[in-house]
Scaffold this active site. Structure first.
Site, PDB file in Angstrom:
ATOM      1  N   LYS A 265       0.812  -1.220   0.000  1.00  0.00           N
ATOM      2  CA  LYS A 265       0.000   0.000   0.000  1.00  0.00           C
ATOM      3  C   LYS A 265       0.846   1.271   0.000  1.00  0.00           C
ATOM      4  O   LYS A 265       0.494   2.245  -0.663  1.00  0.00           O
ATOM      5  CB  LYS A 265      -0.973   0.003   1.175  1.00  0.00           C
ATOM      6  CG  LYS A 265      -0.332   0.082   2.539  1.00  0.00           C
ATOM      7  CD  LYS A 265      -1.399   0.054   3.627  1.00  0.00           C
ATOM      8  CE  LYS A 265      -0.779   0.092   5.006  1.00  0.00           C
ATOM      9  NZ  LYS A 265      -0.039   1.308   5.281  1.00  0.00           N
TER      10      LYS A 265
ATOM     11  N   ASP B 161      -3.726   7.307   4.728  1.00  0.00           N
ATOM     12  CA  ASP B 161      -3.278   5.931   4.949  1.00  0.00           C
ATOM     13  C   ASP B 161      -3.902   5.397   6.245  1.00  0.00           C
ATOM     14  O   ASP B 161      -4.295   6.177   7.116  1.00  0.00           O
ATOM     15  CB  ASP B 161      -1.749   5.918   5.046  1.00  0.00           C
ATOM     16  CG  ASP B 161      -1.173   4.518   4.982  1.00  0.00           C
ATOM     17  OD1 ASP B 161      -1.906   3.585   4.626  1.00  0.00           O
ATOM     18  OD2 ASP B 161       0.027   4.361   5.288  1.00  0.00           O
TER      19      ASP B 161
ATOM     20  N   ARG C   8       2.370 -10.817  10.095  1.00  0.00           N
ATOM     21  CA  ARG C   8       3.696 -10.222  10.286  1.00  0.00           C
ATOM     22  C   ARG C   8       4.783 -11.179   9.791  1.00  0.00           C
ATOM     23  O   ARG C   8       5.915 -10.768   9.539  1.00  0.00           O
ATOM     24  CB  ARG C   8       3.973  -9.922  11.765  1.00  0.00           C
ATOM     25  CG  ARG C   8       3.059  -8.929  12.475  1.00  0.00           C
ATOM     26  CD  ARG C   8       2.865  -7.674  11.722  1.00  0.00           C
ATOM     27  NE  ARG C   8       1.659  -7.759  10.896  1.00  0.00           N
ATOM     28  CZ  ARG C   8       1.359  -6.937   9.902  1.00  0.00           C
ATOM     29  NH1 ARG C   8       2.188  -5.975   9.573  1.00  0.00           N
ATOM     30  NH2 ARG C   8       0.243  -7.074   9.203  1.00  0.00           N
TER      31      ARG C   8
END
Length: 754
Positions: free
Chosen positions: A29, A216, A600
């Site tokens: 992103k 964001d 993660r």
């Protein structure tokens, strides 16, 4: 557009009108945002002066700014890349006077807030034992997040006695802050929205300035941040928000997931782009993440995928106790390092900070270097806050909180009783405490303390002279440490603690020098505001050559080749609070937190739980976390042990954990020994219930049959595919429109025919 996939390119090429980018974990992103900024500048010819990008941490803002610089070079510095709070500070520095504040305002941290509230409770004669300061701080913060003034708060909660007390404290607190020419952290956004609301000319100025806005981590915005963005984007409507509802984990901080879920309702003409290709994790890790998160009903449909190989299966280990669990984690870390992994590539994640103690003990015994990221900000340390209080007071003489902190630090014989007399006199005269202290002879009851106050004022004036003469911040800092005797006192103490504090002060001086090198004309006010806006996430450095220990919340936005998530037990993760909550989203937020933890991991994911764990001074036998059992067994390296544990649990408490063990769509297969009790919609017990069963009453003649359309309070609408009479109840299988196949007991499901 080089190097972007099709969906990333589509998002970058959308120029005018609202745009929602649903960016799954590890889908690039930040790359999309930076390339979109470059596309607007290079391809569309949009002046970078008109572009605003908002992030949640200074670290992310700096990274984004550097990336844009690398892509487009000249002109990128005109793009305003900022956090919400940094954006609002810059606006308030220019227009705070319109709201009756000086432009040299200071920003209160949590400790400053608490002290202000403490003094207000004293003045209002409110017992802090009955009504703690933290309760009022939380109520005031929630009110500001909802954009409620003291009057609005009072009107909304007029029938609630405790809320009325909070309204009284809130009103006094607002007045106190204004007297001190200070804003707290919540005020930065609240006061900016207030400024825009009362001064349309200022709002229009910034609307024309920021014609293209990108936000964001939109899933983490709260209500007042939503209002701020909506105001700024109203004129041109070129608003691009980027986020992932599956990673909304900050409800306790006020984050409102409905901001992203309802974006298309707010902007019906919005274009929606889904980024589902993951560049971080191997296939098995992503399948595990997808399997867990699909159990949430309140989410937008998406599924992560990758072109990478499947990789190793997810490791699951069941230990006898938390000590054995920590031992196995330490052993596996040592094994990874022997196989040429680096310590900095490894993270151990947990639900609460308390879980770190046992892990630390075992890592020490294995001689494994580690660092705990506990959320303690460097700038929250005692000695740093003391010296900064001197600097704050010099910048803003109205700052009573800073004055109270250092008026007797180091000790100079000005006690609490004298400070209270000064404060009372200042309140009576409606002046700052510092202004009152300039004429100590006018303050009743000070006696010999008046001379000491005069000496203190002379000391402050000598520092103020340094500022007026244009000396550097570092020079001022050195004089404060020397002339106050603060440094000398620590040197004379000569303990391990005082030496550590001296080292911290030296590190703070390095930070000042860094600021002076980066900002040639930077002043004291800019330095103080920059420090005030540093978040705990900005302090995390995973390149230190040590194993990282942190909570799952702290891990958001990070990635590691090897990730351990420990304490995977119901009542630990998900937490007992979430299991007991009447809020249906509480458990879903815990599941989103698990999804964040899983994603993660890049190469290998390790999950672990303990059969018995010490909690609150007693041994507890908790069920395996439902999040583990939501992962299909074929993705786990040792599903057999998990199955044996579940069987033992079901034999001892047949229905207490039955919901934990089901997979959407019957993922365990036809021979699954736990399928009988899978996903029956029973809420698991959050207390040990060994040897007990839930009493289940059969529902007589359900109003629906196979093929009928039904509605469930949580899962929505679906079609009944099977209805079987069991020993205690009817077993009903429903294919829900939103979340697939679920099996449940009819008496618990409460299905309504539609």
């Amino acid at each position: 557009m080089d190097g972007l996939n099709n969906m990333q390119s589509t998002a970058c090429a959308h120029v005018d009108g609202p745009l929602l980018i649903l960016a799954g974990a590890g889908s690039g992103k930040t790359r999309v945002i930076t390339h979109r900024i470059a596309y607007l500048m290079e391809h569309e010819g949009i002046n970078p002066y008109h572009i605003l990008a908002i992030t949640f941490t200074n670290k992310a803002a700096n990274e984004m700014r550097e990336r844009v610089n690398r892509i487009v070079g000249k002109g990128a510095e005109q793009v305003w890349v900022s956090t919400f709070h940094s954006l609002c500070v810059r606006i308030l520095m220019r227009f705070a006077d319109r709201l009756g504040y000086g432009k040299n305002f200071t920003i209160y941290d949590t400790a400053d807030q608490k002290n202000a509230i403490k003094n207000i409770l004293k003045e209002l004669q409110i017992d802090p034992k009955q009504y703690p300061e933290k309760m009022f701080m939380a109520e005031i913060s929630r009110a500001k997040e909802q954009y409620l003034s003291p009057d609005g708060f009072e009107r909304r909660y007029a029938a609630d006695y405790v809320k009325m007390k909070a309204a009284e404290v809130y009103r006094a607190y607002v007045k106190r802050l204004k007297t001190c020419n200070a804003f707290d952290f919540d005020d930065l956004i609240y006061k900016t929205v207030e400024l825009f609301e009362h001064y349309p000319d200022i709002l229009e100025y910034y609307q024309d300035r920021f014609r293209y806005i990108m936000v964001d981590e939109y899933q983490d915005t709260n209500h007042i941040q939503f209002l701020l963005v909506k105001m700024l984007a109203k004129k041109y409507r070129n608003l691009c928000v980027v986020g992932d509802d599956d990673q909304s984990i900050y409800k306790f901080r006020g984050a409102n997931i409905t901001n992203i879920l309802n974006f298309e309702k707010e902007y019906p003409d919005a274009m929606v782009v889904k980024l589902e290709q993951n560049y971080r994790s191997c296939g098995n890790i992503l399948e595990a993440a997808n399997a867990v998160i699909c159990h949430n009903a309140g989410r937008k449909d998406k599924k992560l995928w990758t072109e990478k190989e499947k990789g190793e299966k997810v490791s699951y280990t069941l230990s006898e106790s938390e000590y054995e669990e920590a031992e196995q984690i330490a052993s596996e870390i040592a094994k990874l390092v022997r196989q040429e992994a680096e310590y900095r590539e490894i993270a151990v994640l947990y639900r609460t900070h308390a879980q770190s103690r046992v892990l630390e003990e075992k890592l020490v015994s294995w001689n494994i270097p580690y660092k705990i990221y506990s959320g303690t900000n460097f700038y929250d340390r005692l000695e740093i806050k003391d010296v900064m209080a001197y600097m704050k007071l010099l910048y803003n003489p109205e700052d009573n909180a800073a004055l109270r902190r250092i008026i007797n630090v180091p000790k100079r014989g000005i006690g609490d009783a004298s400070i209270d007399k000064i404060a009372a006199f200042a309140n009576q005269q409606e002046i700052s405490m510092l202004a009152a202290m300039r004429r100590p002879e006018n303050i009743p009851g000070l006696g010999r303390t008046a001379a000491k106050i005069s000496d203190f004022i002379q000391l402050l004036d000598s520092f103020r002279k340094i500022l007026k003469e244009g000396e550097s911040i570092s020079f001022l800092y050195d004089r404060i440490l020397e002339d106050t005797g603060y440094e000398e006192e620590l040197i004379n103490e000569h303990s391990d603690e005082s030496m550590t504090r001296l080292e911290n002060l030296d590190e703070f001086r390095n930070r000042i020098i860094q600021f002076e090198e980066e900002r040639e004309n930077g002043n004291l006010g800019e330095f103080l505001q920059e420090i005030a806006l540093v978040s705990e996430a900005d302090a995390i450095n995973t390149e230190d050559g040590v194993v990282s220990l942190m909570t799952l919340h702290s891990a958001k936005g990070l990635e590691f080749p090897y990730v351990f998530i420990c304490g995977m037990e119901d009542r630990i993760f998900p937490s007992a609070q979430a299991l007991n909550s009447e809020d249906e989203d509480a458990l879903e937020e815990e599941r989103r937190l698990c999804y964040v933890g899983i994603t993660r991991a890049m190469k290998k994911l390790y999950l672990s739980s303990a059969k018995c764990r010490m909690m609150h001074g007693s041994h507890n036998l908790n069920p395996v976390s439902r999040f583990v059992t939501e992962i299909p067994p074929m993705l786990l390296s040792d599903a057999g042990e998990l199955g044996r544990m579940k069987k033992r649990q079901q034999e001892s408490m047949p229905f207490a954990t039955s919901q934990s063990y089901g997979l959407k769509g019957g993922g365990y297969g036809q021979n699954n020994p736990y399928k009988k009790h899978a996903s029956y919609g029973i809420t698991p017990s959050t207390k040990p219930a060994f040897g007990k069963e839930f009493v289940v009453n059969r529902e007589i003649n359900p109003e629906y049959g196979e093929g009928d359309r039904v509605r469930h309070i949580k899962f929505g609408d679906g079609t009944v595919t099977q209805l079987v009479q069991g020993g205690r109840d009817y077993e009903v299988t429903v294919n829900f429109d939103r979340c697939g196949v679920k099996k449940m007991f009819a008496s618990f499901a409460k299905l309504k025919k539609i």
